[in-house]
Design an enzyme around this catalytic site. Structure first.
Site, PDB file in Angstrom:
ATOM      1  N   CYS A 182      -1.296  -3.608 -16.753  1.00 52.90           N
ATOM      2  CA  CYS A 182      -1.991  -2.729 -15.809  1.00 52.90           C
ATOM      3  C   CYS A 182      -1.461  -2.885 -14.398  1.00 52.90           C
ATOM      4  O   CYS A 182      -2.073  -2.428 -13.443  1.00 52.90           O
ATOM      5  CB  CYS A 182      -3.506  -2.976 -15.843  1.00 52.90           C
ATOM      6  SG  CYS A 182      -4.004  -4.631 -15.338  1.00 52.90           S
ATOM      7  N   HIS A 209       0.830  -1.203   0.000  1.00 54.98           N
ATOM      8  CA  HIS A 209       0.000   0.000   0.000  1.00 54.98           C
ATOM      9  C   HIS A 209       0.868   1.259   0.000  1.00 54.98           C
ATOM     10  O   HIS A 209       0.553   2.255  -0.661  1.00 54.98           O
ATOM     11  CB  HIS A 209      -0.910   0.013   1.227  1.00 54.98           C
ATOM     12  CG  HIS A 209      -2.125  -0.845   1.086  1.00 54.98           C
ATOM     13  ND1 HIS A 209      -2.694  -1.507   2.138  1.00 54.98           N
ATOM     14  CD2 HIS A 209      -2.866  -1.177   0.003  1.00 54.98           C
ATOM     15  CE1 HIS A 209      -3.751  -2.187   1.715  1.00 54.98           C
ATOM     16  NE2 HIS A 209      -3.868  -2.000   0.424  1.00 54.98           N
TER      17      HIS A 209
END
EC number: 2.7.3.9
Length: 554
Positions: free
Chosen positions: A487, A190
């Site tokens: 992606c 994260h």
């Protein structure tokens, strides 16, 4: 700079150079276990006090999520969900009812679940940092202390930390926190993802970071993965200033994605909701290469209806009216559990029932989502493509393509599992396009948990084995005359973007803030240079050598 300067090395995540003083997060609440047992008469009130503190933490996190967008909103919402987790609340309530004070119960219940998450490994192990963050916020609420978190510096500074919880990274001001460096974490943590969203240099997995005290001047090179301690000030300021000049030039890039000799490459954005899509529309991107749909499903007791889903999808489609939008079906499961998904307890959730595999037991979730996408498409002129995550076999690709095409949708799949990459020609025969998710493809190829700091070098997308699989998929795409996108976060690395284009990738999708740097770098090189860089990287045997070899060509 002198050779005697101390230099630390970690895994580079976000390119850039920053110079400033190091800061560390403030101390977490100190906890002193209590040996006293609660009287019977106080236990009910103590339960209420604990529940109120947890609810207060969840409310504040949700308020921050509402003021954020995209990845930041998603991770803050997920962290708020931990503060309301029924299992955790129940474990603490049981302890308090038996006579344990609320603070002790919060610590004990957290440790119970942290041990469980650690044993599960994979993405569940990452949640230990989040859970400990929730625990500390609840302890602060119980004691009436200020909520813990990252301090707001008085001047531009480099944030050092063992690890950073999503609630910490999601609210950072990139004008004041100019780089992130962590002792733990991996290239797809994260912290790394939000650093890309903020557009600041980031290095993770720096083993001896704790030796650097707050206030120490450091020069961070997010491209090389180095931290120079107390560098010569003038040289350090010059290096940072040169980077800022380059960054300003990049900021002026307005597209389209194209090499210097006119080879077109779609530069696309990753988004998670209407707000992040509208924000992305102000960036120089040609469309959306990954619309993550999980946010519409978070924190719900039941799955959203067709109408609810269609309304949220339409927001994204409308933000990119007339442009390409690639939407991914629900990527959840035992590694990202949801209340209405019947997720089994699994020894290794990253290899378990997740993504498209959920439909084996609960096909109505995928059917409903495809119906909602088709309904939203009917009311927009966006060029919508739909893809399924976690596809491992040709049969799975064929089944999904049939379901999507029956609803008039252009069908594709994610290439995240090495088996799908190895069978790329057969997979592409069944679908209209594929998109390579380099985060998971790297994890599965290298048999290394992408959240492990100890294995961060293995989960580097520059691993030649990973690049070899990307090359195989791209070659299959060229042979079939079908698009092959990337992606994963690898698409945000300007140098790696050149290599990917050289391998034959046709589109690159990442955090919108990375688009200009990637597009500007591609605009400075020819397709032949990209191909030379790709060949050079493939000929190496480790990520550092691959970076150096590619850099020498472009």
């Amino acid at each position: 700079m002198a050779d005697t300067l101390q230099q630390l090395t970690g895994t580079p995540v976000v390119s850039g150079i920053a110079y400033g003083p190091a800061i560390w997060p403030g101390a977490r609440p100190e906890f002193a276990p209590s040996s006293a047992e609660l009287p019977d008469a106080d236990r009910a009130g103590e339960v209420e006090r604990f529940i109120a503190a947890a609810a207060d933490v969840a409310t504040r996190l949700r308020e921050r999520a509402s003021a954020s967008s995209g990845v930041a909103a998603e991770v803050l919402s997920a962290t708020a969900g931990l503060a309301e987790d029924r299992g955790w609340l129940s474990a603490a309530r049981k302890l308090i009812t038996a006579g344990t004070p609320a603070a002790d119960a919060a610590v004990a219940a957290t440790q119970q679940f942290a041990d469980l998450f650690t044993k599960l490994g994979g993405l569940m192990a990452e949640r230990v940092t989040d859970l400990n963050d929730v625990r500390d916020r609840v302890l602060a609420a119980l004691s009436g202390s200020p909520e813990p978190g990252v301090p707001v510096p008085d001047s531009p500074s480099v944030l050092f930390a063992d690890d950073l919880a999503p609630a910490d990274t999601a609210g950072l001001d990139p004008e004041l926190v100019i780089a992130l460096v962590t002792r733990l974490g991996g290239p797809t943590s994260h912290t790394a993802i939000i650093a890309r969203q903020l557009g600041i240099p980031c290095i993770v997995a720096v083993g001896d970071l704790a030796s650097i005290e707050a206030g120490t001047q450091v020069l961070v090179d997010g491209t090389a993965g180095t931290i120079v301690v107390e560098p010569e000030p003038e040289s350090a300021r010059d290096a940072a200033a040169k980077w800022r000049v380059q960054a300003e030039l990049v900021a002026g890039w307005a597209g389209p994605g194209r090499t210097a000799d006119g080879h077109d490459v779609d530069i696309l954005a990753n988004v998670a909701d209407g707000a992040s899509a509208r924000a992305a529309s102000s960036k120089p991107v040609a469309g959306i290469g990954l619309f993550r749909t999980e946010l519409a499903f978070l924190d719900r007791a039941t799955a959203p209806t067709v109408q609810e889903q269609a309304a949220s999808y339409r927001e994204v489609f409308d933000a990119f009216s007339g442009h390409k939008v690639v939407i991914r079906t629900l990527d959840a499961g035992s590694d990202k559990p949801m209340k209405f998904v019947d997720s089994p307890d699994e020894a290794n959730p990253a290899l378990g029932v997740r993504g498209n595999r959920i439909a084996d037991a609960q096909p109505e979730l995928r059917d409903t989502q495809l119906d909602a996408i088709a309904a939203a498409v009917a009311d927009t002129d966006a060029d919508v493509w739909v893809m399924a995550p976690m596809i491992a076999t040709v049969a799975e690709a064929r089944e999904f393509a049939g379901l999507a095409r029956a609803r008039g949708l252009k069908a594709g799949v994610m290439i995240e599992v090495p088996a799908a990459a190895l069978l790329a020609p057969q997979v592409l025969a069944e679908v209209d396009f594929v998109s390579i998710g380099t985060n998971d493809l790297t994890q599965y190829t290298m048999a290394a948990d992408r959240m492990s700091a100890e294995l961060a070098a293995l989960t580097d997308p520059w691993q030649p084995a990973v690049l070899s699989l990307v090359s195989m998929v791209a070659a299959a795409g060229r042979a079939a005359g079908k698009p092959v996108g990337v992606c994963g976060e690898a698409a945000a690395d300007p140098l790696l973007a050149c290599v990917l284009v050289g391998l034959g990738v046709t589109s690159l999708s990442s955090a919108p803030v990375a688009a200009a740097a990637v597009g500007a770098r591609l605009g400075q090189v020819t397709l032949a240079q990209c191909e030379a860089a790709a060949s050079a990287a493939l000929a190496t045997s480790d990520p550092a050598a691959a970076r150096a070899a590619a850099g020498a060509q472009v």
